[in-house]
Write a protein that holds these residues in place. Sequence first.
Motif, short mmCIF file in Angstrom:
data_model
loop_
_atom_site.label_atom_id
_atom_site.label_comp_id
_atom_site.label_asym_id
_atom_site.label_seq_id
_atom_site.Cartn_x
_atom_site.Cartn_y
_atom_site.Cartn_z
N PHE A 273 59.23 43.28 103.10
CA PHE A 273 58.68 43.57 103.80
C PHE A 273 59.14 44.19 105.23
O PHE A 273 59.78 43.17 105.67
CB PHE A 273 56.92 43.09 104.59
CG PHE A 273 56.40 42.90 103.48
CD1 PHE A 273 55.75 43.51 103.05
CD2 PHE A 273 56.69 42.00 102.59
CE1 PHE A 273 55.14 43.77 101.50
CE2 PHE A 273 55.23 41.88 101.23
CZ PHE A 273 54.81 42.94 101.11
N PRO B 278 59.88 45.37 109.39
CA PRO B 278 58.52 45.35 110.16
C PRO B 278 58.29 46.81 110.36
O PRO B 278 59.29 47.77 110.72
CB PRO B 278 60.09 45.16 111.38
CG PRO B 278 61.51 44.39 110.87
CD PRO B 278 61.68 44.70 109.02
N PRO B 279 57.15 46.63 111.16
CA PRO B 279 56.44 47.61 111.33
C PRO B 279 57.59 49.02 112.33
O PRO B 279 57.39 49.78 111.99
CB PRO B 279 55.28 47.30 112.39
CG PRO B 279 55.17 46.22 112.44
CD PRO B 279 56.71 45.14 111.43
N VAL B 280 58.13 47.93 113.34
CA VAL B 280 59.43 49.14 114.33
C VAL B 280 60.17 48.94 113.91
O VAL B 280 61.21 47.41 113.30
CB VAL B 280 58.62 49.37 115.49
CG1 VAL B 280 57.29 49.41 115.45
CG2 VAL B 280 58.97 47.52 116.12
N GLU C 28 54.13 39.58 104.31
CA GLU C 28 54.43 40.74 105.46
C GLU C 28 55.31 40.10 107.26
O GLU C 28 54.98 39.08 107.55
CB GLU C 28 53.02 41.32 105.19
CG GLU C 28 51.94 42.02 104.39
CD GLU C 28 51.63 40.85 103.29
OE1 GLU C 28 51.09 40.88 103.09
OE2 GLU C 28 51.74 39.17 103.99
N GLU D 170 54.40 41.42 109.42
CA GLU D 170 52.62 40.77 111.05
C GLU D 170 51.92 39.88 110.49
O GLU D 170 51.30 39.26 111.72
CB GLU D 170 51.61 42.56 110.94
CG GLU D 170 53.24 43.60 111.06
CD GLU D 170 52.15 45.09 111.02
OE1 GLU D 170 51.86 45.44 111.78
OE2 GLU D 170 51.90 45.02 110.15
N GLN E 202 63.88 41.70 109.91
CA GLN E 202 62.78 40.89 110.06
C GLN E 202 62.48 39.81 111.14
O GLN E 202 62.01 39.23 111.74
CB GLN E 202 62.45 40.61 108.91
CG GLN E 202 61.90 41.15 107.59
CD GLN E 202 62.39 40.27 106.31
OE1 GLN E 202 62.73 39.69 106.60
NE2 GLN E 202 61.86 41.02 105.59
N TYR F 244 62.61 41.10 114.73
CA TYR F 244 61.22 41.64 115.44
C TYR F 244 60.55 40.39 115.75
O TYR F 244 60.14 40.45 116.88
CB TYR F 244 60.79 42.58 114.04
CG TYR F 244 58.98 42.48 114.62
CD1 TYR F 244 58.75 43.74 115.16
CD2 TYR F 244 57.70 42.35 113.78
CE1 TYR F 244 57.39 44.29 115.45
CE2 TYR F 244 56.41 42.07 114.16
CZ TYR F 244 56.41 43.60 114.87
OH TYR F 244 55.52 44.64 115.12
#
Length: 566
Positions: free
Chosen positions: A11, A13-15, A181, A183, A223, A226
């Motif tokens: 996964f 990172p979201p950003v 994930e 997050e 990762q 983040y």
Amino acid sequence: MNIEKYSRGYFMPPVKSLKWTEREYITESPTWCSVDLRDGNQALVVPMSLEEKLEYFQLLLQVGFKEIEVGFPAASETEFAFLRRLIEQDLIPDDVTIQVLTQSREHIIRKTFEALKGVNKAVVHLYNSTSVAQREQVFKKSEEEIIDIAVTGAKMLKKYADETEGDFQFQYSPESFTGTEVEFALDICNRVLDIWKPTVKNKVIINLPATVSISMPHVYASQIEYMSDHLNYRDNVILSLHPHNDRGTGVADAELGMLAGAERVEGTLFGNGERTGNVDIVTLALNMFSHGVDPKLNFENIPKIISMYEELTKMKVHERHPYGGELVFTAFSGSHQDAIAKGMKWREEKECQYWTVPYLLIDPMDIGRKYEGDIIRINSQSGKGGIGYVLQQKYGLDLPAEMRESFGYSVKNVSDRKHKELMPNEIYDIFINEYVNINTPVEFINYKFTQNDHYETIVSIRMKNEVHEFNGVGNGRLDAISNVLQTQLGIYYKDLVYKEHAQEIGSGSNAVSYVGITDMDGVVYWGCGIDADIMTSSVKALFSAVNKMVSSLQLPVDKEFILLKK
């Protein structure tokens, strides 16, 4: 090989987190934590005995580790007894912190603290698995239930630490982080941090393991970055890595992870560990060393470390293992050998500040390896440069470049015929037998010289078991004897090449001379003379070259001692 059943189970990172790409290299050593005695030990076919673990612990101290994970004390009596021995016999130096592992289960945590009673300082490492695969397939629990396991364990660590004699630091690992994930991993780590509330004086370690390496290293770095940017209490958190090597990228994962903000690395000597192993701290540390950064670990005697490692673990360090392997500084290839030999000579002549020898990342001497027998070894693939280098380094014989080529073919032919590597003494024997002080069919006995406007000589020569004297004249002493061979004996050649030097290794005060001559068909023959007297060594070199030519052309000697022309 059905590729359809594989997907990328990691996964991002979201950003985007790519600030780490702006850093050129690692500028300072991380905190190293050896997990050889836990993760490495549990991966052995036969785990170490208590006494072997004690000996290995001493090895890790000698290397310079200040944090050492000594085991999982609730897992077995040997693990428990080992930890008690360290504490009760005061075997842990004041500047060294031991680390122990525990699952988030009360009876295991309780026994762990029983084992730690009275320790000067210890890291208690709590973990539970957080990946999608583990949640769904193994624990069959929701995200909130997995968080509850971690939070409950964090609370129990605080409780038992308060009740136990000793100084404790906490560490949490979301095991299988790389399949979690990002997050969710951040959420569970922050929930644990909220329980422990780290301070400047009592920092908490958040360890992000590549329990299974499932992505390319840059993904792991993103990762890590983040997590580093979003962890609570970040100034009071030590961000740690524990990369495994499933994809063969453990070192790259760790290096990029450090660029991304990690300050601590857990690993093992030579990468021992479950499956393909942990990240290899030897390689990581010496990679930094090769960039001029002090890794703060002592690998000045790699051969000794390997010997102890192999004896205690019953594992082998592969011949091609970075830095440590027997052959990693060794060149068999002719072009590599030539470049290394020239590079070493360049260093000697230029007194270089920086190490820039071709094909050698670092100076083997810095980690206890030798030049002799380590850098250049000879087989049928070797070239003249490497063969000449061995003779020069081991025996002080500095052959002319043209002679090295001639001798190189002799050595390669022997190696090819025997289908084996040749040791330095074997190479030396070939040289002595084929080039040095050759005395048949024309044997030099002695000479006398007088000098006026030129040199006159009387030289004694044995042929067919009879000694005869010949007179000769020349511009120099060697030229006078050369003229005897050509005008008196009819041995014709041209383009005489000469070189001499003192033999500085293993010979006392011997002088070494090399002579090359060319026959009338353009073929070059080389000879070498070794003698305490420089002039005698020169004459012996000339006679050696002449005898090689005579033998090669199969020139007969007639009754008047005149060698017939070809």
